[in-house]
Design an enzyme around this catalytic site. Structure first.
Site, PDB file in Angstrom:
ATOM      1  N   LYS A 179       0.843  -1.207   0.000  1.00  0.00           N
ATOM      2  CA  LYS A 179       0.000   0.000   0.000  1.00  0.00           C
ATOM      3  C   LYS A 179       0.875   1.254   0.000  1.00  0.00           C
ATOM      4  O   LYS A 179       2.081   1.193   0.272  1.00  0.00           O
ATOM      5  CB  LYS A 179      -0.901  -0.017   1.235  1.00  0.00           C
ATOM      6  CG  LYS A 179      -0.139   0.118   2.547  1.00  0.00           C
ATOM      7  CD  LYS A 179      -1.041  -0.116   3.752  1.00  0.00           C
ATOM      8  CE  LYS A 179      -0.260   0.006   5.039  1.00  0.00           C
ATOM      9  NZ  LYS A 179      -1.042  -0.457   6.189  1.00  0.00           N
ATOM     10  N   TYR A 199      13.779  31.546   3.734  1.00  0.00           N
ATOM     11  CA  TYR A 199      12.566  32.291   4.092  1.00  0.00           C
ATOM     12  C   TYR A 199      12.504  32.570   5.591  1.00  0.00           C
ATOM     13  O   TYR A 199      12.834  31.714   6.408  1.00  0.00           O
ATOM     14  CB  TYR A 199      11.327  31.498   3.708  1.00  0.00           C
ATOM     15  CG  TYR A 199      11.126  31.345   2.220  1.00  0.00           C
ATOM     16  CD1 TYR A 199      11.358  32.399   1.333  1.00  0.00           C
ATOM     17  CD2 TYR A 199      10.672  30.141   1.694  1.00  0.00           C
ATOM     18  CE1 TYR A 199      11.155  32.248  -0.018  1.00  0.00           C
ATOM     19  CE2 TYR A 199      10.459  29.987   0.338  1.00  0.00           C
ATOM     20  CZ  TYR A 199      10.704  31.039  -0.517  1.00  0.00           C
ATOM     21  OH  TYR A 199      10.502  30.885  -1.856  1.00  0.00           O
TER      22      TYR A 199
HETATM   23  C1  LIG Z   1      -0.329  -1.374   6.967  1.00  0.00           C
HETATM   24  C2  LIG Z   1      -0.920  -2.668   7.357  1.00  0.00           C
HETATM   25  C3  LIG Z   1      -0.115  -3.779   7.583  1.00  0.00           C
HETATM   26  C4  LIG Z   1       1.396  -3.707   7.577  1.00  0.00           C
HETATM   27  O1  LIG Z   1       1.875  -3.035   8.730  1.00  0.00           O
HETATM   28  P1  LIG Z   1       3.446  -2.884   9.025  1.00  0.00           P
HETATM   29  O2  LIG Z   1       3.511  -2.365  10.406  1.00  0.00           O
HETATM   30  O3  LIG Z   1       3.933  -1.891   8.033  1.00  0.00           O
HETATM   31  O4  LIG Z   1       4.050  -4.198   8.827  1.00  0.00           O
HETATM   32  C5  LIG Z   1      -0.734  -4.991   7.829  1.00  0.00           C
HETATM   33  N1  LIG Z   1      -2.080  -5.090   7.861  1.00  0.00           N
HETATM   34  C6  LIG Z   1      -2.890  -4.034   7.669  1.00  0.00           C
HETATM   35  C7  LIG Z   1      -4.361  -4.207   7.746  1.00  0.00           C
HETATM   36  C8  LIG Z   1      -2.340  -2.785   7.426  1.00  0.00           C
HETATM   37  O5  LIG Z   1      -3.148  -1.733   7.246  1.00  0.00           O
END
Ligand SMILES: *Cc1c(COP(=O)(O)O)cnc(C)c1O
Length: 401
Positions: free
Chosen positions: A49, A293
């Site tokens: 993701k 800035y």
């Molecule tokens: C983001 C996520 C993960 C992975 O989490 P990490 O801490 O990055 O390993 C796993 N399951 C779900 C449902 C998530 O949203």
């Protein structure tokens, strides 16, 4: 037409990300070596993701596709890119699961592509007639999300089995193949009481679900993200959803501490990502000159600065102003004044002997020094998850060994 844009060996004034395929492979091996190992009883899934945690889905997917068993996404359109990749490369399809929200029409496309989804609420009832009207050759494979204490997606134990009854009447289009949950508090603690209570709730929920589905249905169970996979063996089950740590980052310092206790040693995770930038100009400023800035910084002596064409537009956090460092020729150089939309100004007085262009490392290693995602996150008062996922999608990404 000649292409323009930054990159290694390219003089153009911009920043780029280097992704180490070797580091990714190494991190996969670390997870494969954990108890449970390979195969259907211990499937390793990577979470892709957020543009593969900002690393770049286009670059990460070809490297991990052959290394892991399951690919998890939030957005349906990202998941479909796996099937495109497989068709283009002539590869066998992997298990792909969309964890996030799916509209009914998207569900039809995912079913046809053999992508699995997560049913987390009764909103899915609306998809049933749409799926039926589509005349699918095979039902859509679904995982039922049980909310065991995160208070986000999923059916609470109170809602089971009543709220999932519609699934029993929709078996022609929705085939339940798995059950999942997600932890609320595995990273921020070294004491896993809350997580263990969630595991208990998960098993209670799975029991309710299995009873409803009838005997003979074996569910793929998954609750563990990176932290739990590392430090909570009881939570590993048939599949693990590993995100941040496959990119070589520890979920937190607490998880690292717990790993030492639980595993007896701290596995060596290798950060996959480095962020580098060629200078736009290197020049001297006199003493008592303001920089950037707001005139928040003033030189106390003649100072050689490098103007770097990278800023908060690219994902470099503005909150890191006045605190951050970058590396030039293996030396730490302070970021002077404010981080701007497209510029950073750094003090290279001692890092380079002249005004020729330099390459700065914003994140990653240069010689003996390194700037970790955690360090940048610390300067910016946030977590490294946010720092990497905010890296601009427009940045050039190159896969290196
Ligand atoms: C983001 C996520 C993960 C992975 O989490 P990490 O801490 O990055 O390993 C796993 N399951 C779900 C449902 C998530 O949203």
């Amino acid at each position: 037409m000649e292409s323009i844009g930054g990159g290694p060996g390219d003089a153009a004034h911009t920043s780029w990300l280097e992704l180490s395929a070797g580091a990714l492979r190494h991190n996969v091996e670390v997870f494969r070596a954990l108890e449970g190992g390979k195969g259907p009883s211990g499937a390793l899934g990577v979470v892709l993701k957020g543009n593969a945690y900002g690393h770049g889905l286009s670059q990460v997917l070809p490297v991990v596709h052959g290394l892991v068993d399951i690919l998890y996404f939030i957005a349906p359109q990202d998941a479909l890119r796996v099937r495109e990749h497989e068709r283009a490369q002539g590869l066998a399809p992997r298990q792909v699961v969309v964890l996030g929200a799916v509209a009914p029409q998207e569900a039809v496309v995912l079913a046809r592509e053999g992508v699995e989804v997560v049913v987390a609420d009764r909103g899915w009832e609306a998809a049933v007639p749409v799926l039926r009207a589509a005349g699918l050759a095979r039902p859509l494979r679904v995982h039922v999300h049980i909310d065991t204490g995160l208070g986000r997606e999923g059916f609470t134990l109170e809602q089971l089995p009543g709220e999932t009854r519609f699934l029993m009447d929709a078996r022609d289009v929705l085939e339940v193949v798995g059950g999942l949950s997600h932890f609320a508090n595995t990273e921020d603690v070294t004491e896993q009481g809350y997580a263990l209570a969630q595991v208990d709730a998960f098993e209670t929920g799975l029991g309710l679900l299995s009873a409803q589905l009838g005997t003979g249905r074996v569910l793929q169970r998954h609750i563990a993200a990176s932290a739990a996979t590392l430090v909570l063996p009881r939570a590993r089950y048939e599949a693990r959803r590993v995100g941040i740590s496959l990119y070589g980052l520890w979920p937190s310092a607490e998880t690292r501490l717990s790993a030492r206790l639980v595993l007896g040693e701290v596995p060596s995770l290798r950060p996959v990502l480095s962020w580098r930038c060629a200078s736009q100009v290197v020049k001297w400023l006199p003493a008592n000159a303001y920089v950037g800035y707001g005139c928040t910084y003033r030189t106390s002596e003649p100072t050689r600065i490098a103007v770097l064409p990278v800023g908060y537009y690219d994902g470099y956090p503005r909150l890191a102003s006045g605190k951050a460092h970058v590396l030039v020729n293996g030396r730490r150089c302070a970021v002077l004044g404010r981080v701007m939309m497209n510029h950073l100004i750094v003090d290279v007085t001692r890092a380079t002997p002249d005004e020729r262009p330099v390459t700065a490392t914003l994140m990653g290693r240069d010689g003996e020094e390194s700037i970790t995602a955690e360090a940048l996150a610390g300067w910016a008062q946030t977590i490294h998850y946010e720092v990497v996922t905010r890296l601009g999608a427009h940045l050039r990404r190159v896969v290196v060994e």
